[in-house]
Design a protein around this motif. Structure first.
Motif, PDB file in Angstrom:
ATOM      1  N   PRO A 115       0.866  -1.392  -0.121  1.00 51.29           N
ATOM      2  CA  PRO A 115      -0.174  -0.329   0.276  1.00 51.29           C
ATOM      3  C   PRO A 115       0.550   1.454  -0.458  1.00 51.29           C
ATOM      4  CG  PRO A 115      -0.144  -0.827   1.823  1.00 51.29           C
ATOM      5  CD  PRO A 115       0.552  -2.098   1.567  1.00 51.29           C
ATOM      6  N   ARG A 116       1.970   1.080   0.487  1.00 51.36           N
ATOM      7  CA  ARG A 116       2.587   2.205   0.120  1.00 51.36           C
ATOM      8  C   ARG A 116       3.262   2.792  -0.616  1.00 51.36           C
ATOM      9  NH1 ARG A 116       6.696   2.534   5.797  1.00 51.36           N
ATOM     10  NH2 ARG A 116       6.862   4.633   4.906  1.00 51.36           N
ATOM     11  N   LEU A 117       3.407   1.539  -2.124  1.00 52.88           N
ATOM     12  CA  LEU A 117       3.541   1.429  -3.082  1.00 52.88           C
ATOM     13  C   LEU A 117       2.842   2.341  -4.209  1.00 52.88           C
ATOM     14  CD1 LEU A 117       6.583  -0.723  -4.250  1.00 52.88           C
ATOM     15  CD2 LEU A 117       6.874   1.359  -3.099  1.00 52.88           C
ATOM     16  N   SER A 118       1.354   1.678  -3.576  1.00 60.11           N
ATOM     17  CA  SER A 118       0.315   2.479  -4.877  1.00 60.11           C
ATOM     18  C   SER A 118       1.274   2.180  -6.237  1.00 60.11           C
ATOM     19  CB  SER A 118      -0.355   3.128  -4.379  1.00 60.11           C
ATOM     20  OG  SER A 118      -0.854   3.429  -2.951  1.00 60.11           O
ATOM     21  N   LEU A 119       1.378   0.746  -6.914  1.00 60.05           N
ATOM     22  CA  LEU A 119       1.971   0.325  -8.814  1.00 60.05           C
ATOM     23  C   LEU A 119       0.939   0.938  -9.276  1.00 60.05           C
ATOM     24  CD1 LEU A 119       4.272  -2.139  -7.984  1.00 60.05           C
ATOM     25  CD2 LEU A 119       4.267   0.108  -7.695  1.00 60.05           C
ATOM     26  N   PHE A 120      -0.711   0.856  -8.593  1.00 59.60           N
ATOM     27  CA  PHE A 120      -0.975   1.100 -10.617  1.00 59.60           C
ATOM     28  C   PHE A 120      -2.298   3.095 -10.251  1.00 59.60           C
ATOM     29  CE2 PHE A 120      -0.884  -3.499  -8.661  1.00 59.60           C
ATOM     30  CZ  PHE A 120      -0.888  -3.928 -10.204  1.00 59.60           C
ATOM     31  N   ARG A 121      -1.548   3.057 -10.822  1.00 53.58           N
ATOM     32  CA  ARG A 121      -2.122   4.785 -10.602  1.00 53.58           C
ATOM     33  C   ARG A 121      -0.970   5.070 -11.786  1.00 53.58           C
ATOM     34  NH1 ARG A 121       1.537   7.839  -6.616  1.00 53.58           N
ATOM     35  NH2 ARG A 121       2.336   5.988  -6.349  1.00 53.58           N
ATOM     36  N   ASP A 122      -2.426   5.833 -12.448  1.00 57.64           N
ATOM     37  CA  ASP A 122      -2.116   6.172 -14.454  1.00 57.64           C
ATOM     38  C   ASP A 122      -0.967   7.428 -13.882  1.00 57.64           C
ATOM     39  OD1 ASP A 122      -3.292   8.028 -12.863  1.00 57.64           O
ATOM     40  OD2 ASP A 122      -5.094   8.962 -14.371  1.00 57.64           O
ATOM     41  N   VAL A 123      -0.268   7.977 -13.002  1.00 57.31           N
ATOM     42  CA  VAL A 123       0.907   8.717 -13.287  1.00 57.31           C
ATOM     43  C   VAL A 123       2.060   8.412 -13.537  1.00 57.31           C
ATOM     44  CG1 VAL A 123       1.897   7.946 -10.357  1.00 57.31           C
ATOM     45  CG2 VAL A 123       2.431  10.302 -11.436  1.00 57.31           C
ATOM     46  N   PHE A 124       2.375   6.454 -13.766  1.00 56.27           N
ATOM     47  CA  PHE A 124       2.671   5.699 -13.660  1.00 56.27           C
ATOM     48  C   PHE A 124       3.142   5.112 -15.799  1.00 56.27           C
ATOM     49  CE2 PHE A 124       2.701   4.320  -9.632  1.00 56.27           C
ATOM     50  CZ  PHE A 124       4.743   5.218  -9.097  1.00 56.27           C
ATOM     51  N   ASP A 125       3.101   6.358 -16.195  1.00 53.14           N
ATOM     52  CA  ASP A 125       2.809   6.447 -18.332  1.00 53.14           C
ATOM     53  C   ASP A 125       3.888   5.948 -19.093  1.00 53.14           C
ATOM     54  OD1 ASP A 125       0.745   6.653 -19.973  1.00 53.14           O
ATOM     55  OD2 ASP A 125       1.838   8.108 -20.098  1.00 53.14           O
ATOM     56  N   SER A 126       4.898   6.461 -18.568  1.00 50.14           N
ATOM     57  CA  SER A 126       5.596   6.190 -19.561  1.00 50.14           C
ATOM     58  C   SER A 126       6.613   5.642 -19.165  1.00 50.14           C
ATOM     59  CB  SER A 126       6.610   7.326 -19.924  1.00 50.14           C
ATOM     60  OG  SER A 126       6.858   8.618 -18.877  1.00 50.14           O
ATOM     61  N   TYR A 127       8.407   5.775 -18.110  1.00 50.57           N
ATOM     62  CA  TYR A 127       9.128   5.127 -17.897  1.00 50.57           C
ATOM     63  C   TYR A 127       9.423   5.093 -16.432  1.00 50.57           C
ATOM     64  CZ  TYR A 127       9.499   4.917 -22.899  1.00 50.57           C
ATOM     65  OH  TYR A 127       9.695   4.838 -24.319  1.00 50.57           O
ATOM     66  N   GLU A 128       8.465   5.698 -15.716  1.00 49.02           N
ATOM     67  CA  GLU A 128       8.419   6.012 -14.574  1.00 49.02           C
ATOM     68  C   GLU A 128       8.234   4.808 -13.780  1.00 49.02           C
ATOM     69  OE1 GLU A 128       6.025   8.670 -16.724  1.00 49.02           O
ATOM     70  OE2 GLU A 128       5.867   6.676 -16.034  1.00 49.02           O
ATOM     71  N   LEU A 129       8.393   4.030 -13.521  1.00 49.00           N
ATOM     72  CA  LEU A 129       8.285   3.326 -12.344  1.00 49.00           C
ATOM     73  C   LEU A 129       9.645   1.611 -12.566  1.00 49.00           C
ATOM     74  CD1 LEU A 129       5.227   0.488 -13.551  1.00 49.00           C
ATOM     75  CD2 LEU A 129       5.356   1.396 -11.592  1.00 49.00           C
ATOM     76  N   LEU A 130      10.098   2.049 -13.185  1.00 48.15           N
ATOM     77  CA  LEU A 130      11.154   1.045 -12.976  1.00 48.15           C
ATOM     78  C   LEU A 130      12.463   2.378 -11.781  1.00 48.15           C
ATOM     79  CD1 LEU A 130      12.407  -0.405 -15.938  1.00 48.15           C
ATOM     80  CD2 LEU A 130      10.708  -0.972 -14.163  1.00 48.15           C
ATOM     81  N   ALA A 131      12.224   3.631 -12.213  1.00 45.41           N
ATOM     82  CA  ALA A 131      13.055   4.561 -11.859  1.00 45.41           C
ATOM     83  C   ALA A 131      11.985   3.930  -9.907  1.00 45.41           C
ATOM     84  CB  ALA A 131      13.756   5.708 -11.660  1.00 45.41           C
ATOM     85  N   TYR A 132      11.003   4.725  -9.152  1.00 45.45           N
ATOM     86  CA  TYR A 132      10.394   5.228  -8.921  1.00 45.45           C
ATOM     87  C   TYR A 132      10.405   3.319  -7.658  1.00 45.45           C
ATOM     88  CZ  TYR A 132       6.068   4.501  -5.582  1.00 45.45           C
ATOM     89  OH  TYR A 132       5.238   4.612  -4.852  1.00 45.45           O
ATOM     90  N   VAL A 133      10.214   2.115  -8.290  1.00 50.26           N
ATOM     91  CA  VAL A 133      10.697   1.067  -7.202  1.00 50.26           C
ATOM     92  C   VAL A 133      12.111   1.342  -6.497  1.00 50.26           C
ATOM     93  CG1 VAL A 133      10.710  -1.749  -7.458  1.00 50.26           C
ATOM     94  CG2 VAL A 133       8.444   0.163  -8.263  1.00 50.26           C
ATOM     95  N   SER A 134      13.289   1.311  -7.544  1.00 53.08           N
ATOM     96  CA  SER A 134      14.698   1.654  -7.174  1.00 53.08           C
ATOM     97  C   SER A 134      14.543   2.472  -5.628  1.00 53.08           C
ATOM     98  CB  SER A 134      15.365   1.741  -8.337  1.00 53.08           C
ATOM     99  OG  SER A 134      15.112   1.199  -9.388  1.00 53.08           O
TER     100      SER A 134
END
Length: 258
Positions: free
Chosen positions: A190-209
């Motif tokens: 719940p403190r990551l909340s990956l299923f949001r539309d702000v993650f649209d292009s290449y954000e997820l890899l840097a965000y999780v790291s």
């Protein structure tokens, strides 16, 4: 999992009952023979005995995702994103399938055949041992970096990884790599909340790291081999605008913007 899932429009073209504990997700768009070559390498290593295989397509028009091409190569599931967005939008669709199908975790590998899939069993073993993020690295002992473009090497080693080390408190070495594994616990956190539309292009890899170590998730790096073909840089990130976008995303992730 707390919070709603926001997903781009997509179709599950085909799937089968879950056979293995983990799912290998291969994001692609117009990878052509590179994708088929990767799948043949996976087959030659008998990795279907270790992991199910999913291709998540971002809108290919080259015929490379036809059922008659993929199914004989062991592809268990094909998902096609039909809505807008780039890599992160594709990954959200795939991660949702991982959860819905009951997998214990996911491993991703680029569909352009730069990464050696021989490391996949080690990734699976780490996830089974309770690791939440398994990051592939060509820069740790045992890793292989072959024909990496000089500017890319300098950007990773001098900018991308150092900033994410500072932001996360974890000593990442190869933070642009898409060859990584995530636990189910991470996907649902719940403190990551990956299923949001702000993650649209290449954000997820840097965000999780940047974020995963900060919320107490267990992270490691494992050696992998990444080989660029001579005279070719297979990537969907454009040389100028794409790299500027990646840099902006990196800074935003490090500053907690997501």
């Amino acid at each position: 999992m707390t919070g709603p899932r926001v997903l781009p429009a997509h179709e599950i073209r085909w799937t089968a009952p879950r056979h293995r504990e983990h799912l290998l997700v291969i994001p692609v768009i117009n990878e052509g023979e590179r994708l088929h070559r990767l799948l043949r390498r996976i087959q030659s290593l008998d990795l279907d005995a270790v992991i199910d295989i999913c291709v998540i397509d971002g809108g290919s028009t080259d015929g490379s995702i036809a059922a008659e091409a993929l199914q004989p190569l062991g592809v268990h599931t094909l998902i096609v994103k039909t809505g807008p967005g780039r890599l992160s939008a594709q990954l959200r669709c795939a991660y949702a399938h991982v959860l819905d199908a009951g997998y214990a975790g996911v491993i991703t590998i680029d569909g352009n055949d730069k990464d050696d899939p021989a490391a996949i069993p080690a990734f699976v073993a780490a996830l089974r041992d309770g690791v939440d993020v398994v990051q592939g690295s060509r820069f740790v002992e045992g890793g292989v970096a072959e024909n990496t473009p000089l500017l890319r090497h300098l950007a990773i080693r001098g900018i991308h990884a150092p900033l994410l080390r500072l932001a996360s408190g974890f000593r990442w070495t190869d933070t642009t790599q898409g060859f990584r594994g995530y636990s189910r616990r991470l996907l649902e956190h719940p403190r990551l909340s990956l299923f949001r539309d702000v993650f649209d292009s290449y954000e997820l890899l840097a965000y999780v790291s940047a974020r995963a170590p900060r919320v107490g998730l267990r992270c490691i790096e494992l050696p992998t081999a990444r080989r660029y073909p001579k005279g070719e840089v297979p990537t969907k990130i454009s040389a100028v605008r794409g790299n500027v976008r990646v840099l902006k995303i990196l800074v935003a992730a490090c500053l907690g913007a997501y």
